[in-house]
Enzyme design. Sequence first.
Site, PDB file in Angstrom:
ATOM      1  N   ASP A  46       0.850  -1.194   0.000  1.00  0.00           N
ATOM      2  CA  ASP A  46       0.000   0.000   0.000  1.00  0.00           C
ATOM      3  C   ASP A  46       0.886   1.244   0.000  1.00  0.00           C
ATOM      4  O   ASP A  46       1.655   1.467   0.933  1.00  0.00           O
ATOM      5  CB  ASP A  46      -0.877   0.023   1.258  1.00  0.00           C
ATOM      6  CG  ASP A  46      -1.808   1.222   1.263  1.00  0.00           C
ATOM      7  OD1 ASP A  46      -2.847   1.155   0.584  1.00  0.00           O
ATOM      8  OD2 ASP A  46      -1.475   2.241   1.910  1.00  0.00           O
ATOM      9  N   TYR A  51       2.937   9.763   0.074  1.00  0.00           N
ATOM     10  CA  TYR A  51       4.007   9.158   0.886  1.00  0.00           C
ATOM     11  C   TYR A  51       5.389   9.402   0.275  1.00  0.00           C
ATOM     12  O   TYR A  51       6.399   9.097   0.910  1.00  0.00           O
ATOM     13  CB  TYR A  51       3.795   7.646   1.077  1.00  0.00           C
ATOM     14  CG  TYR A  51       2.455   7.230   1.649  1.00  0.00           C
ATOM     15  CD1 TYR A  51       1.620   8.160   2.270  1.00  0.00           C
ATOM     16  CD2 TYR A  51       2.014   5.918   1.585  1.00  0.00           C
ATOM     17  CE1 TYR A  51       0.384   7.778   2.773  1.00  0.00           C
ATOM     18  CE2 TYR A  51       0.784   5.532   2.100  1.00  0.00           C
ATOM     19  CZ  TYR A  51      -0.029   6.478   2.683  1.00  0.00           C
ATOM     20  OH  TYR A  51      -1.250   6.096   3.182  1.00  0.00           O
ATOM     21  N   LYS A  80      -2.696   5.936  -4.402  1.00  0.00           N
ATOM     22  CA  LYS A  80      -3.824   6.854  -4.156  1.00  0.00           C
ATOM     23  C   LYS A  80      -3.610   8.204  -4.826  1.00  0.00           C
ATOM     24  O   LYS A  80      -2.469   8.696  -4.873  1.00  0.00           O
ATOM     25  CB  LYS A  80      -3.999   7.068  -2.632  1.00  0.00           C
ATOM     26  CG  LYS A  80      -3.967   5.770  -1.846  1.00  0.00           C
ATOM     27  CD  LYS A  80      -4.138   5.936  -0.355  1.00  0.00           C
ATOM     28  CE  LYS A  80      -3.808   4.644   0.365  1.00  0.00           C
ATOM     29  NZ  LYS A  80      -2.450   4.539   0.879  1.00  0.00           N
ATOM     30  N   HIS A 113      -7.690   9.423  -2.190  1.00  0.00           N
ATOM     31  CA  HIS A 113      -7.076   9.338  -0.860  1.00  0.00           C
ATOM     32  C   HIS A 113      -7.960   9.942   0.239  1.00  0.00           C
ATOM     33  O   HIS A 113      -8.052   9.414   1.336  1.00  0.00           O
ATOM     34  CB  HIS A 113      -5.715  10.053  -0.889  1.00  0.00           C
ATOM     35  CG  HIS A 113      -4.797   9.638   0.223  1.00  0.00           C
ATOM     36  ND1 HIS A 113      -3.441   9.546   0.073  1.00  0.00           N
ATOM     37  CD2 HIS A 113      -5.031   9.280   1.516  1.00  0.00           C
ATOM     38  CE1 HIS A 113      -2.892   9.143   1.207  1.00  0.00           C
ATOM     39  NE2 HIS A 113      -3.842   8.989   2.098  1.00  0.00           N
TER      40      HIS A 113
HETATM   41  N1  LIG Z   1      -5.726   6.061   3.426  1.00  0.00           N
HETATM   42  C1  LIG Z   1      -5.242   6.799   4.395  1.00  0.00           C
HETATM   43  O1  LIG Z   1      -5.605   7.962   4.592  1.00  0.00           O
HETATM   44  C2  LIG Z   1      -4.207   6.204   5.312  1.00  0.00           C
HETATM   45  C3  LIG Z   1      -3.910   6.850   6.527  1.00  0.00           C
HETATM   46  C4  LIG Z   1      -2.978   6.250   7.379  1.00  0.00           C
HETATM   47  C5  LIG Z   1      -2.378   5.052   6.999  1.00  0.00           C
HETATM   48  N2  LIG Z   1      -2.655   4.474   5.789  1.00  0.00           N
HETATM   49  C6  LIG Z   1      -1.973   3.223   5.348  1.00  0.00           C
HETATM   50  O2  LIG Z   1      -2.081   2.247   6.386  1.00  0.00           O
HETATM   51  C7  LIG Z   1      -0.784   1.818   6.766  1.00  0.00           C
HETATM   52  C8  LIG Z   1      -0.757   1.406   8.228  1.00  0.00           C
HETATM   53  O3  LIG Z   1      -1.127   2.457   9.083  1.00  0.00           O
HETATM   54  P1  LIG Z   1      -0.083   3.257   9.991  1.00  0.00           P
HETATM   55  O4  LIG Z   1       1.249   3.251   9.358  1.00  0.00           O
HETATM   56  O5  LIG Z   1      -0.722   4.566  10.300  1.00  0.00           O
HETATM   57  O6  LIG Z   1      -0.096   2.470  11.370  1.00  0.00           O
HETATM   58  P2  LIG Z   1      -0.003   0.978  11.914  1.00  0.00           P
HETATM   59  O7  LIG Z   1       0.271   0.015  10.834  1.00  0.00           O
HETATM   60  O8  LIG Z   1      -1.179   0.803  12.778  1.00  0.00           O
HETATM   61  O9  LIG Z   1       1.258   1.082  12.878  1.00  0.00           O
HETATM   62  C9  LIG Z   1       2.558   1.229  12.390  1.00  0.00           C
HETATM   63  C10 LIG Z   1       3.476   1.411  13.584  1.00  0.00           C
HETATM   64  O10 LIG Z   1       3.443   0.251  14.414  1.00  0.00           O
HETATM   65  C11 LIG Z   1       4.729  -0.300  14.600  1.00  0.00           C
HETATM   66  N3  LIG Z   1       4.566  -1.768  14.502  1.00  0.00           N
HETATM   67  C12 LIG Z   1       4.314  -2.485  13.392  1.00  0.00           C
HETATM   68  N4  LIG Z   1       4.183  -3.780  13.679  1.00  0.00           N
HETATM   69  C13 LIG Z   1       4.380  -3.910  15.018  1.00  0.00           C
HETATM   70  C14 LIG Z   1       4.391  -5.023  15.905  1.00  0.00           C
HETATM   71  N5  LIG Z   1       4.179  -6.258  15.463  1.00  0.00           N
HETATM   72  N6  LIG Z   1       4.617  -4.775  17.224  1.00  0.00           N
HETATM   73  C15 LIG Z   1       4.839  -3.508  17.671  1.00  0.00           C
HETATM   74  N7  LIG Z   1       4.839  -2.421  16.879  1.00  0.00           N
HETATM   75  C16 LIG Z   1       4.612  -2.619  15.545  1.00  0.00           C
HETATM   76  C17 LIG Z   1       5.569   0.270  13.463  1.00  0.00           C
HETATM   77  O11 LIG Z   1       6.912   0.420  13.866  1.00  0.00           O
HETATM   78  P3  LIG Z   1       8.202   0.069  12.948  1.00  0.00           P
HETATM   79  O12 LIG Z   1       7.901   0.445  11.537  1.00  0.00           O
HETATM   80  O13 LIG Z   1       9.267   0.879  13.559  1.00  0.00           O
HETATM   81  O14 LIG Z   1       8.422  -1.410  13.095  1.00  0.00           O
HETATM   82  C18 LIG Z   1       4.923   1.627  13.227  1.00  0.00           C
HETATM   83  O15 LIG Z   1       5.422   2.588  14.134  1.00  0.00           O
HETATM   84  C19 LIG Z   1       0.092   3.034   6.439  1.00  0.00           C
HETATM   85  O16 LIG Z   1       1.461   2.745   6.465  1.00  0.00           O
HETATM   86  C20 LIG Z   1      -0.480   3.416   5.099  1.00  0.00           C
HETATM   87  O17 LIG Z   1       0.009   2.551   4.080  1.00  0.00           O
HETATM   88  C21 LIG Z   1      -3.581   5.026   4.965  1.00  0.00           C
END
Ligand SMILES: NC(=O)c1ccc[n+]([C@@H]2O[C@H](COP(=O)([O-])OP(=O)(O)OC[C@H]3O[C@@H](n4cnc5c(N)ncnc54)[C@H](OP(=O)(O)O)[C@@H]3O)[C@@H](O)[C@H]2O)c1
Length: 321
Positions: A46, A51, A80, A113
């Site tokens: 994704d 980004y 997106k 997005h």
């Molecule tokens: N459409 C939208 O508007 C939108 C908005 C936000 C996000 N997104 C997408 O959704 C994806 C995921 O959301 P997100 O990045 O906001 O948050 P997330 O996936 O909920 O959390 C990511 C964070 O959690 C840590 N992490 C990952 N796996 C872990 C585990 N097993 N144990 C402990 N900590 C862990 C990561 O650290 P490390 O990387 O340091 O390991 C990072 O800091 C984004 O990357 C993006 O692609 C889309």
Amino acid sequence: MAAPTVSLAEKFQIPVVGLGTWQCDNEEELENSLNAALECGYRHIDTAFLYRNEHVVGRVIKQWISNGKLTREQLFVTTKLPSEALQPDLVESYLKKQLESLQLAYVDLYLIHFPIGMKPRKTPTEPLEPIPTDHVAVWKKFEEQVDQGRTRTIGISNFNIKQIERILKIARIKPASLQVENHVFLQQNDLVKYAQDNGIVVVGYSPLGSPGIAKFFQKLNIEPKKVPSILDNETVKRIGQKYGKSPAQIALKFLLQRGIVVIPKSVTETRLKQNIDLFDFLLDENDLVDLRALDVGEEARVCDFSFISSFKTHPEWPFTE
Ligand SMILES: NC(=O)c1ccc[n+]([C@@H]2O[C@H](COP(=O)([O-])OP(=O)(O)OC[C@H]3O[C@@H](n4cnc5c(N)ncnc54)[C@H](OP(=O)(O)O)[C@@H]3O)[C@@H](O)[C@H]2O)c1
């Protein structure tokens, strides 16, 4: 091991675990994490124009395809259209530009997005200025991108029920997917049910509650919103101990069992492995009841875009208080 897939737009398959790449602006780190993710079975990535890492994703995919380790058909790539291009006459040129960065002939899923358009900026320091947004006209252009083979499916992100309804009324090609924030504290049951009842695959972003989001707010010099930690939650931890799984795995599995695709982001190899190692156990009904009870609704929204203050008063602001 690769993750199972679910049907998307009746013709395609989307792996139920994908790799999130937001806040991956260190190229070497992202490259390593993409390589590690592909090695341990991720086949769904994704990304987004916003980004600023589509070129890195593209570079890694190209290496894997050209050295014969993967075929394009084995991969699922989502990107997106940013708010700055949420105008019918910009859709095609942006997608073409994004495909060039990704070094791909097509993406598997192209999303709007965010439902609010804003004026393109010449420099990143210019203030963000929202503009009137015509989703229907943009959607017509999205459909043309499917016709022309630049994307296999199209969808929306951060849309509410009313906004999805408006698209469904006029769509020749229905949204295949809705990407929204979803985790144990923000379950959005009505929205998820509405989408799933309409054959729209829900992809849950920030499925771990985005524990790294503070870094993003620090860069913007904004005090991060205080939200409780899913990974430190006692119920999540207790259920994890019962199955010999980490809190992150429990948080992800809960969404999978609700029929929601997850896209956790990690640049840490052990976590990448953990986040896709979800298919040798099932949460039982008692656990599901306990996890459902953790929903606190809107106040748990982590990624609420209100850091763009002018968005909150826009008529297309999608979130309710
Ligand atoms: N459409 C939208 O508007 C939108 C908005 C936000 C996000 N997104 C997408 O959704 C994806 C995921 O959301 P997100 O990045 O906001 O948050 P997330 O996936 O909920 O959390 C990511 C964070 O959690 C840590 N992490 C990952 N796996 C872990 C585990 N097993 N144990 C402990 N900590 C862990 C990561 O650290 P490390 O990387 O340091 O390991 C990072 O800091 C984004 O990357 C993006 O692609 C889309």
